[in-house]
Design a protein around this motif. Structure first.
Motif, PDB file in Angstrom:
ATOM      1  N   GLY D 152      30.198 -29.177  31.873  1.00  0.00           N
ATOM      2  CA  GLY D 152      30.883 -30.462  31.857  1.00  0.00           C
ATOM      3  C   GLY D 152      30.601 -31.292  33.110  1.00  0.00           C
ATOM      4  O   GLY D 152      31.282 -32.278  33.378  1.00  0.00           O
ATOM      5  N   ARG D 153      29.592 -30.926  33.870  1.00  0.00           N
ATOM      6  CA  ARG D 153      29.262 -31.671  35.102  1.00  0.00           C
ATOM      7  C   ARG D 153      28.182 -32.689  34.820  1.00  0.00           C
ATOM      8  O   ARG D 153      27.646 -32.776  33.730  1.00  0.00           O
ATOM      9  N   ARG D 154      27.821 -33.464  35.850  1.00  0.00           N
ATOM     10  CA  ARG D 154      26.956 -34.609  35.608  1.00  0.00           C
ATOM     11  C   ARG D 154      25.754 -34.725  36.525  1.00  0.00           C
ATOM     12  O   ARG D 154      25.108 -35.781  36.603  1.00  0.00           O
ATOM     13  N   ARG D 155      25.461 -33.658  37.225  1.00  0.00           N
ATOM     14  CA  ARG D 155      24.349 -33.755  38.168  1.00  0.00           C
ATOM     15  C   ARG D 155      23.378 -32.608  37.950  1.00  0.00           C
ATOM     16  O   ARG D 155      23.795 -31.473  37.714  1.00  0.00           O
ATOM     17  N   VAL D 156      22.094 -32.906  38.024  1.00  0.00           N
ATOM     18  CA  VAL D 156      21.073 -31.887  37.802  1.00  0.00           C
ATOM     19  C   VAL D 156      20.070 -31.943  38.942  1.00  0.00           C
ATOM     20  O   VAL D 156      19.565 -33.026  39.276  1.00  0.00           O
ATOM     21  N   LEU D 157      19.832 -30.805  39.568  1.00  0.00           N
ATOM     22  CA  LEU D 157      18.798 -30.734  40.602  1.00  0.00           C
ATOM     23  C   LEU D 157      17.557 -30.082  40.010  1.00  0.00           C
ATOM     24  O   LEU D 157      17.631 -28.961  39.494  1.00  0.00           O
ATOM     25  N   ALA D 158      16.454 -30.794  40.098  1.00  0.00           N
ATOM     26  CA  ALA D 158      15.211 -30.216  39.570  1.00  0.00           C
ATOM     27  C   ALA D 158      14.158 -30.244  40.663  1.00  0.00           C
ATOM     28  O   ALA D 158      13.958 -31.276  41.325  1.00  0.00           O
ATOM     29  N   ALA D 159      13.498 -29.116  40.837  1.00  0.00           N
ATOM     30  CA  ALA D 159      12.452 -29.035  41.855  1.00  0.00           C
ATOM     31  C   ALA D 159      11.356 -30.054  41.545  1.00  0.00           C
ATOM     32  O   ALA D 159      10.954 -30.199  40.381  1.00  0.00           O
ATOM     33  N   ALA D 160      10.889 -30.729  42.576  1.00  0.00           N
ATOM     34  CA  ALA D 160       9.775 -31.654  42.392  1.00  0.00           C
ATOM     35  C   ALA D 160       8.506 -30.914  42.018  1.00  0.00           C
ATOM     36  O   ALA D 160       7.523 -31.529  41.595  1.00  0.00           O
ATOM     37  N   THR D 161       8.532 -29.599  42.178  1.00  0.00           N
ATOM     38  CA  THR D 161       7.348 -28.785  41.862  1.00  0.00           C
ATOM     39  C   THR D 161       7.344 -28.312  40.412  1.00  0.00           C
ATOM     40  O   THR D 161       6.566 -27.434  40.051  1.00  0.00           O
ATOM     41  N   ALA D 202      29.773 -29.930  43.927  1.00  0.00           N
ATOM     42  CA  ALA D 202      30.609 -29.320  42.886  1.00  0.00           C
ATOM     43  C   ALA D 202      30.337 -29.909  41.515  1.00  0.00           C
ATOM     44  O   ALA D 202      30.734 -29.355  40.495  1.00  0.00           O
ATOM     45  N   ASP D 203      29.671 -31.045  41.468  1.00  0.00           N
ATOM     46  CA  ASP D 203      29.363 -31.652  40.178  1.00  0.00           C
ATOM     47  C   ASP D 203      27.961 -31.262  39.690  1.00  0.00           C
ATOM     48  O   ASP D 203      27.452 -31.817  38.734  1.00  0.00           O
ATOM     49  N   THR D 204      27.337 -30.326  40.361  1.00  0.00           N
ATOM     50  CA  THR D 204      25.977 -29.935  39.971  1.00  0.00           C
ATOM     51  C   THR D 204      26.017 -28.934  38.820  1.00  0.00           C
ATOM     52  O   THR D 204      26.533 -27.827  38.973  1.00  0.00           O
ATOM     53  N   ALA D 205      25.475 -29.368  37.712  1.00  0.00           N
ATOM     54  CA  ALA D 205      25.473 -28.514  36.520  1.00  0.00           C
ATOM     55  C   ALA D 205      24.376 -27.464  36.592  1.00  0.00           C
ATOM     56  O   ALA D 205      24.561 -26.331  36.168  1.00  0.00           O
ATOM     57  N   ALA D 206      23.224 -27.857  37.125  1.00  0.00           N
ATOM     58  CA  ALA D 206      22.080 -26.958  37.039  1.00  0.00           C
ATOM     59  C   ALA D 206      21.097 -27.181  38.175  1.00  0.00           C
ATOM     60  O   ALA D 206      20.956 -28.302  38.673  1.00  0.00           O
ATOM     61  N   VAL D 207      20.463 -26.108  38.547  1.00  0.00           N
ATOM     62  CA  VAL D 207      19.344 -26.168  39.495  1.00  0.00           C
ATOM     63  C   VAL D 207      18.133 -25.601  38.759  1.00  0.00           C
ATOM     64  O   VAL D 207      18.196 -24.469  38.248  1.00  0.00           O
ATOM     65  N   GLY D 233      29.651 -21.539  38.834  1.00  0.00           N
ATOM     66  CA  GLY D 233      29.449 -22.169  37.539  1.00  0.00           C
ATOM     67  C   GLY D 233      28.139 -22.909  37.414  1.00  0.00           C
ATOM     68  O   GLY D 233      27.670 -23.169  36.306  1.00  0.00           O
ATOM     69  N   THR D 234      27.555 -23.264  38.534  1.00  0.00           N
ATOM     70  CA  THR D 234      26.261 -23.946  38.443  1.00  0.00           C
ATOM     71  C   THR D 234      25.250 -23.025  37.767  1.00  0.00           C
ATOM     72  O   THR D 234      25.169 -21.835  38.081  1.00  0.00           O
ATOM     73  N   CYS D 235      24.497 -23.591  36.843  1.00  0.00           N
ATOM     74  CA  CYS D 235      23.521 -22.775  36.121  1.00  0.00           C
ATOM     75  C   CYS D 235      22.182 -22.771  36.842  1.00  0.00           C
ATOM     76  O   CYS D 235      21.610 -23.838  37.110  1.00  0.00           O
ATOM     77  N   ALA D 236      21.709 -21.582  37.121  1.00  0.00           N
ATOM     78  CA  ALA D 236      20.376 -21.442  37.712  1.00  0.00           C
ATOM     79  C   ALA D 236      19.373 -21.347  36.569  1.00  0.00           C
ATOM     80  O   ALA D 236      19.426 -20.410  35.764  1.00  0.00           O
ATOM     81  N   ILE D 237      18.513 -22.340  36.474  1.00  0.00           N
ATOM     82  CA  ILE D 237      17.539 -22.374  35.379  1.00  0.00           C
ATOM     83  C   ILE D 237      16.149 -22.078  35.913  1.00  0.00           C
ATOM     84  O   ILE D 237      15.629 -22.811  36.764  1.00  0.00           O
ATOM     85  N   ALA D 238      15.585 -21.003  35.439  1.00  0.00           N
ATOM     86  CA  ALA D 238      14.231 -20.625  35.852  1.00  0.00           C
ATOM     87  C   ALA D 238      13.246 -21.072  34.787  1.00  0.00           C
ATOM     88  O   ALA D 238      13.430 -20.777  33.603  1.00  0.00           O
ATOM     89  N   VAL D 239      12.233 -21.780  35.212  1.00  0.00           N
ATOM     90  CA  VAL D 239      11.139 -22.108  34.303  1.00  0.00           C
ATOM     91  C   VAL D 239      10.059 -21.073  34.569  1.00  0.00           C
ATOM     92  O   VAL D 239       9.549 -20.983  35.685  1.00  0.00           O
ATOM     93  N   PHE D 240       9.748 -20.290  33.547  1.00  0.00           N
ATOM     94  CA  PHE D 240       8.907 -19.112  33.797  1.00  0.00           C
ATOM     95  C   PHE D 240       7.658 -19.069  32.932  1.00  0.00           C
ATOM     96  O   PHE D 240       7.557 -19.740  31.907  1.00  0.00           O
ATOM     97  N   ASN D 241       6.698 -18.282  33.410  1.00  0.00           N
ATOM     98  CA  ASN D 241       5.458 -18.022  32.677  1.00  0.00           C
ATOM     99  C   ASN D 241       5.515 -16.575  32.198  1.00  0.00           C
ATOM    100  O   ASN D 241       5.656 -15.657  33.005  1.00  0.00           O
ATOM    101  N   PRO D 242       5.394 -16.357  30.881  1.00  0.00           N
ATOM    102  CA  PRO D 242       5.638 -15.011  30.355  1.00  0.00           C
ATOM    103  C   PRO D 242       4.605 -13.985  30.821  1.00  0.00           C
ATOM    104  O   PRO D 242       4.922 -12.790  30.882  1.00  0.00           O
ATOM    105  N   ILE D 243       3.398 -14.438  31.108  1.00  0.00           N
ATOM    106  CA  ILE D 243       2.399 -13.466  31.590  1.00  0.00           C
ATOM    107  C   ILE D 243       2.754 -13.055  33.018  1.00  0.00           C
ATOM    108  O   ILE D 243       2.703 -11.869  33.368  1.00  0.00           O
ATOM    109  N   ALA D 244       3.158 -14.006  33.847  1.00  0.00           N
ATOM    110  CA  ALA D 244       3.567 -13.671  35.203  1.00  0.00           C
ATOM    111  C   ALA D 244       4.726 -12.677  35.177  1.00  0.00           C
ATOM    112  O   ALA D 244       4.813 -11.770  36.016  1.00  0.00           O
ATOM    113  N   SER D 245       5.610 -12.831  34.185  1.00  0.00           N
ATOM    114  CA  SER D 245       6.777 -11.943  34.086  1.00  0.00           C
ATOM    115  C   SER D 245       6.405 -10.487  33.866  1.00  0.00           C
ATOM    116  O   SER D 245       7.216  -9.606  34.103  1.00  0.00           O
TER     117      SER D 245
END
Ligand SMILES: Cc1ncc(COP(=O)(O)O)c(C=O)c1O
Ligand SMILES: Cc1ncc(COP(=O)(O)O)c(C=O)c1O
Lengths: 451, 510, 510, 451
Positions: D152-161, D202-207, D233-245
């Protein structure tokens, strides 16, 4: 990768169940003196990726109809095949099954082969057909053996205009048998009925005539077979092309008793000459003398239609030395392929394919014949292949065309065709796949080299 | 099956079901001819782009009564037929003597490459150097694996290989002024193609007795004497033989034959059991054939195509069929079509090329160690099955306690079960209900099953098979009559093969 | 089925059967994880041909617990799974709104050509001129078929097309200083993706009543008034609508919407019914999406991939997503990635290229006349089924005598049959026993079946379906309870979906 | 060929059954004014043979990894895929089925998707996974939407990378919503945990952090996600490569709550960017908020294991405007493909594939870094892709390599990668398919242009 699946731990458990300490006892029946204790001198095992690389590389060292325009025929034709055939035939249920010995577990293959037999019989205009032989040449040889067997006679007349390989194979097949093979000479690219008549006698088991023949010429089947039948019991054997049968009178229409031929034109890839599929059809009275597998339609225990191998008492696994043929593994998957091809093309599709072959070949023949210095070698009717006599050695022409990425045709002068033609003869085949533009390009090449 | 059995390897590919099961009815797949609708067509062609020519007078026929189906119905029809077929891909298929091993799909991919699949057989050698290299290397592989000096890739299948080899042997003898050698000896358990091939090349075949699964060498000697050593062309054996046993006395047999001036022919159908372990040339054979569709995993395709290349000692080289693939001094490849003493051609063109692409790929994938492992796992699997089943399914020639193992396959004559009133056919048809393809039946002896698991099945599959066989044995104990109804869960109930032969219907007539 | 029924089109693909039918047990196919054997492996890789580098400190994990199966067992496993799946190839699959037509295999061949399948998405435009031509021509085809000026191939599926189009409409209004237009109207029978797509782009969706299967224009007017014309962004309709009816008043609806300054969005899921007969641009729509996997025969693949290209009037052009495929003046093709007013990217790279290869091939095969014939045969087939079944399966909106036909699909609410005590689910599951995939259920109204035969089925198949449906009706008359047991002839009996949701097991844990 | 099957005669019979005289009444609902009475302006219908010709021709006008050596990555990788996957996936039972709505008629697809979910969850190191989303970028966007929805938050931090397209799509997806998207700046090609910490509130929904990231660099997932979790409560979102995993620590191992990524490396053809398959995994607590299809394991009426679509109340067809996502048709066939690929490669195969990528990339990076004028742009750890700063504009290098039939890599400077790099930067990816010889050939090209 050797595709085995048993792990070392499982091997141990299995040896334990067997009661052996290690693998050696299992090979104990091989005397030590006979054991091969070295390493086979083979290249190192290749992974799938390496196979893909190396095979792609090897395939890239070949040039042919996939990267050139093909006017080569001579018994193997560059016909269209719909993609659905390529995809259906790869289904594992067909690819990885064997001869349908167990009817209840093989209704799919059996029904398809029954469809194949029916289709082949109809294309031959005869009553029955088998479920395939190896390829065209051995199918012809088997037809002759059947005729010898049925008639008990010892003489075979074969048109000299048979495909060179078919004649060669026939020679091989008859060579150790007490049988005389007589070649019927051709006149103007065809065998005259009178020639057949002149060679007939009461000991003649069979007369073999191919149409279209090695020159692409349409033989006078009716005349030749009438001549053959002047001696009762002589088997008239027609060597036929199944695509031509969709347009022209079929073996059975012309009085043939047996028809044999190459099924490659029915959707089978050229594949450097094999695997192909031998077609074999005959009149009903030969049923119990047929070589190869026969599928019969029957019922199951509840009266439902069912298919099974039948009349196996003709075959080697029951009859041994007295079998009608030694054939066991035949060309199942190619027969399935041909079945699917014929079903997909259907009645009008096959007819149209044959018509297009005819019209295109005649268009090209007409254009070439009009060129200065070129002439059709023979003046009889033809279907989709014809011979041209060129103003210079055909090797020069073939080479010049190659540089334009055209496979101009076949030199019947060469060893590969039994050396039957003159040095300036070129055998040109045209299928429905060829376009007018492609034909005109060939004409341009010829024109440049003409005059 | 219960969960244990259900957890087996080929548990179930019960497919889309059709029909009205509550009525106990089973659907029927009509023939394409029955489905035909006038005017339908599966595929089209481009419009004709040249003028129409006159059709030849009197030579034109009516359109042939091929089926008429739309494209979707064509797909559906053959998809349905595929669902009515057992296969290695979907079923355990221990058909003895047939080596129904896994067929790697990379091999199919290779054979379908346009640079292979679209080559015309009459192209010039220089246009097909890649293909000729592949053939030449395959020839070399087979020579190495067999220990022989020469190989010919001409024959289209095993039987054709036998025929070709016998022709070569006869040509050899003719060349050596021994044309009278027309008798070929073969054990009475020989595969049917062996005698049939003899007949086709005008040889007379004489059966040698077998004893305890092995060729009886005394009988062999006796027959040679009886017919005269100078009239014997060859002894044809299979080793491991058709009873699934490696014949330890093969060396002695070779000596006997050679002493008579005759040749030893090896039917190589069972090569899978000895790859890298012993070589036919080493144990005294002179000529042999391979079945690439058995040993080298080229798919069986509902009964072919296979290939039956032969290998032989150098003395037979001049007589091999044409063409022969050769390497020139400059490393290029060519087809030798001029061989004066050759038996000639045994088929058109240059052989089952597409089959050899798969064969090359298979041998290349395995390598030397892999091939040896193939033999080991094939023999291991067969002995494992035999050991687990021998208490219930009697095996005349399997007795590990006495050091009598089988090779890559074993034979059972389940006498005790048959004595309960079931037929061998009942047992076989019941296996179908369990999703297992029945083994080879009634060969080499009456009332036997010949079981060949091959090396590519997992232990899980083998264990599942054991459970199935034991379960069938239990069913026979409990209710032998029920087996007469088998199969009860196949597309059809038991087919009436007697009626089929009595009143043969070979083609469809509406 | 009896021979008449058995002679039907999908009569039987009863396959290799496994299990112990006499015990009434049905085999189970274990998961790959259950079949896993430590140390097995399906495929190998070449040996590493470079030195090993140090692995990064602290970043390396354990090998992941993937299944371990040999190659043959992998083939067998997925072959078995395929045998447990209905498909268009093997079954009549009249899933309403999904247009389950025949999938030509030449299209699959095309998409797999290395020159298409192996193109990296970041290659330079000059390296992919063939691919760009194909995309450009596809764009033109879609424009022509819809009558619109522009099309974008970016969206990955229908829902994604809706989303993209709504973003475009919002960008358009923002550009025209009408950002307040946030309300999207949609009939209460709209496909679920329509409202869901609205939500995803921050629009508020308001349902318009439908009456007799059609959008109620009075309600539409009322709602526009109620919410204020200046707040309405669009009306989303499907036409032919989700009741299988072409809405004759679509022109009027368009006028109402346009008068409010809003846009008419067409959900093109049902384009199959009107190809070449009427064009969305002609009947007043402003933007639309296609479903290539419905109308243009790109295979459904067990649920994708599809593609949901959108088409629109020129006024929306600046706002379309990037990249856009363009033809330059010199006839070459390029991807335009610089469009200042674009909504930006809606997915990575350049779209569902492989799907468009098939789409191009399909439209190219059909041509203009073919597409029109597609619509005709689709509508003919649906009306034929409806006419033959209407006596037994009531159809609220089908009354040919009164000139009320259906389009390419029809809806039945079989009230009389349901009143006998069976559920709609019972009827659907019984169809499985007959080899027919159940139609769409409970949409657009409760207790309905929505039947879409498509144009590629033969009359034989349609007739077979009629027989199946009539037979089921008979069964219900005779013994309604028996249907509760259906399916009785499928790989499983009825799945317990309630238990699945109550105690969700989404991944395997040994 | 339009693939219809109804003949004119059948049409007549069908119209009769309907009670219509001809086709017109059936289209009577379309007012005449709205009827399209012209001919669609489309090319003439093509036969299958013409399609084959024209498509072959179009394909021949493309050049890429099929005829060049590929070092391009940037989110799509040239991995090996065994042939058996290509062949199994063509089986009509998979190809021509739709979403498995009817469990009893779709156990095959359902079970395979259940296997897929398990495999993806395992590769992500998380509890659950869905049955696929469209592709990587929308999977990331859906992950962010789920986080917004859950928190229910309104801010999203996304890596520039993040991959440039993923960032771009995220921007699109958030643009009409009342949400702030903040890009976390990178330092030396990676985002520092401190940077995350500095931007959290505190309003950060996701990183959202991707690793390997757009530069191929391995991010400090653990550090970044620890920083994110400092706000409950902030959600840590990993963008992943399945072969690297298969080689490196997985999202779940590093504290991610949600993992999203592109499944293309798992046996999916490059195909100019699609169709691909989006991977989506999460911790158990997100179960009822997941987007997309979920397959559940259950039992049938006789207690046998069975699979079915489950928790459909999350989905658009039940929940409409309140659904967790609008997705309906997903990427079923690609998910099946990936399932087969993972099963065929298996545990050790995937691990080895990942290791080979790593070692080969490091070999090549080492060789390039040793060349005069070349340097690795960043010094952090990487998996199979790395950035090189070259001594001259990368366009020149790419062109020179092309002439040797090498695709040297990607210029991150260009529009296609969001213009993130400098003009001399080259992004090079190395998969297990590349050989030492191929890498050495690229090094030769660079060397010639270096100094
Ligand atoms: C022992 C043996 N010999 C010969 C053959 C004949 O081989 P083919 O079927 O390839 O002609 C077979 C085939 O089953 C066989 O098992
Ligand atoms: C009417 C309608 N609209 C939209 C959609 C959504 O399309 P897709 O599944 O391609 O996202 C569907 C699909 O079933 C539909 O039937």
């Amino acid at each position: 990768m050797d595709y085995t699946q048993i792990t070392p731990r499982e091997q141990t458990a299995m040896l334990e169940a067997i009661g052996a300490d290690n693998m050696e006892p299992l090979f104990g029946a091989i005397p030590e003196t006979l054991r091969f204790r070295g390493d086979l001198d083979l290249p190192p095992a290749r992974s799938e990726l390496e196979l893909q690389r190396d095979l792609t590389e090897m395939a890239a060292h070949n040039h042919g109809p996939h990267d050139m325009v093909c006017f080569m025929g001579g018994g193997a034709y560059d016909h269209f095949c719909p993609v659905l055939v390529d995809q259906l035939i790869m289904r594992g249920e067909f690819l990885t099954a064997y001869t349908p010995y167990q009817a209840e577990a093989s209704q799919g293959a059996l029904q398809a082969f029954f469809e194949f037999q029916t289709q082949v019989a109809r294309l031959a205009g005869l009553d029955i057909a088998n479920a395939s032989l190896y390829e065209g040449a051995t199918a012809v040889a088997e037809a002759v053996l059947m005729a010898l067997n049925v008639t008990g006679r010892r003489r075979v007349l074969a048109a000299a205009t048979l495909h060179a390989d078919y004649l060669a194979v026939l020679r091989t097949y008859l060579s150790d048998l007490p049988v005389e093979l007589v070649e019927l000479p051709a006149d103007g690219g065809r065998v005259a009925a009178a020639t057949v008549r002149a060679h007939m006698d009461a000991d003649t088991a069979a007369v073999v005539v191919q149409s279209p023949n090695v020159w692409g010429q349409l033989e006078d089947w009716s005349g030749c077979f009438d001549a053959a039948h002047e001696f009762e019991g002589t088997c008239a054997i027609a060597v036929f092309n199944p695509i031509a049968s969709a347009l022209l009178k079929r073996p059975g229409d012309c009085g043939a008793d047996i028809a044999a031929g190459e099924g490659q034109p029915l959707g089978v890839p050229l594949s450097l000459g094999g695997p192909y599929v031998g077609l074999f059809a005959a009149r009903k009275r030969f049923l119990r003398k047929m070589p190869g597998r026969l599928i019969g339609r029957t019922v199951d225990a509840e009266g439902r239609p069912a298919y099974c191998l039948t009349l196996q008492t003709r075959e080697q696994h029951i009859r041994g030395a007295k079998a009608t043929s030694n054939i066991c593994t035949n060309q199942g998957l190619l027969a399935l392929r041909a079945t699917m091809f014929m079903t997909a093309m259907g009645k009008s599709g096959l007819r149209e394919m044959a018509e297009q072959c005819y019209h295109k070949a005649h268009y090209l023949a007409g254009r070439i014949a009009a060129l200065e210095g070129y002439a059709l070698t023979f003046d009889g009717p033809f279907f989709h292949e014809f011979c041209v006599t060129c103003p210079r050695p055909v090797t020069e022409i073939v080479e010049a065309a190659k540089r334009r990425r055209i496979l101009a045709g076949i030199a019947p002068h060469g060893r590969r065709m039994g050396g039957i033609g003159g040095p300036n003869d070129l055998l040109v085949a045209v299928t429905e796949k060829r376009t007018r533009a492609e034909m005109d390009a060939l004409v341009d090449v010829l024109e440049e080299l003409g005059g | 099956m219960t969960s244990v059995m259900g957890a087996g390897p080929t548990p179930m590919n019960r497919p889309p079901q059709h029909g009205a099961p509550t009525q106990g009815e089973r659907p029927v797949e009509p023939l394409v001819f029955e489905k035909s609708v006038p005017g339908q067509r599966g595929v089209d062609l481009p419009p004709l782009d040249v003028p129409r020519a006159d059709l030849p007078d009197g030579l034109v026929g009516e359109p042939v009564a091929m089926p008429e189906l739309g494209q979707h119905d064509v797909m559906a029809h053959y998809t349905h037929l595929s669902h009515r077929n057992f296969s290695v891909d979907a079923n355990f298929y221990p058909l003895g003597s047939c080596t129904m091993k896994h067929n790697p799909r990379v091999n199919e991919w290779a054979a379908a490459l346009p640079g292979f699949a679209q080559l015309h057989p009459l192209l010039d050698d220089e246009q097909i150097q890649g293909a000729l290299r592949l053939l030449y290397e395959t020839r070399c592989f087979l020579q190495e694996i067999s220990g022989f000096d020469e190989a010919s890739l001409q024959p289209a299948a095993g039987a054709h290989g036998e025929y070709t080899a016998l022709k070569v042997i006869r040509a050899f003898f003719r060349h050596h002024d021994q044309e009278q050698r027309r008798i070929v000896l073969a054990p009475d358990t020989a595969h049917g193609t062996n005698p049939a091939s003899c007949t086709m090349c005008g040889a007379n075949v004489v059966a040698v007795r077998t004893q305890d699964g092995y060729t009886d060498l005394d009988d062999l000697r006796r027959l040679i004497d009886e017919h005269g050593p100078r009239n014997i062309a060859a002894l044809m054996i299979t080793n491991p033989n058709t009873s699934g046993l490696f014949d330890s006395k093969v060396g002695e047999a070779a000596d006997i034959v050679h002493e008579a001036g005759a040749k030893l022919y090896l039917d190589g159908a069972n090569m899978n059991a000895i790859l890298g372990k012993t070589r036919p040339a080493d144990f005294g054979a002179d000529v042999m054939h391979f079945n690439t569709h058995k040993t080298f995993s080229t798919p069986h395709g509902c009964g072919g195509p296979g290939a039956g290349p032969i290998a032989c000692r150098a003395e037979f080289s001049p007589f091999l069929p044409v063409p022969q693939v050769m390497m020139a001094d400059d490393g290029s490849f060519y087809l030798d079509r001029d061989r004066a003493q050759s038996i000639g051609k045994v088929r058109s063109f240059i052989g089952q090329f597409g089959v050899y692409v798969r064969c090359w790929a298979y041998i290349s994938a395995c390598g030397a160690d892999g091939l040896t492992n193939v033999a080991e796992k094939a023999v291991l699997s067969a002995n494992y099955l035999a050991a687990r089943l021998a208490d219930v399914y009697e095996m005349p020639w399997f007795d590990p306690a006495a050091g009598r193992y089988c090779a890559h396959e074993f034979v059972t004559v389940p006498r005790r079960l048959l004595d309960k009133g079931v037929t061998l056919n009942d047992i076989a048809k019941r296996m179908i209900d369990y999703g297992v393809h029945p083994p080879t039946m009634h060969w080499p002896v009456h009332d036997c099953l010949m079981v060949e698991p091959t090396e590519t099945e997992s232990k899980r599959t083998l264990d599942h098979f054991v459970e199935v066989m034991l379960r069938i044995a239990e069913e026979i104990e409990r209710d032998p009559e029920s087996l007469g109804e088998a199969p009860s869960d196949a597309p059809i109930r038991r087919a009436d093969e007697v009626a089929a032969a009595r009143n043969p219907v070979i083609v469809w007539e509406a």
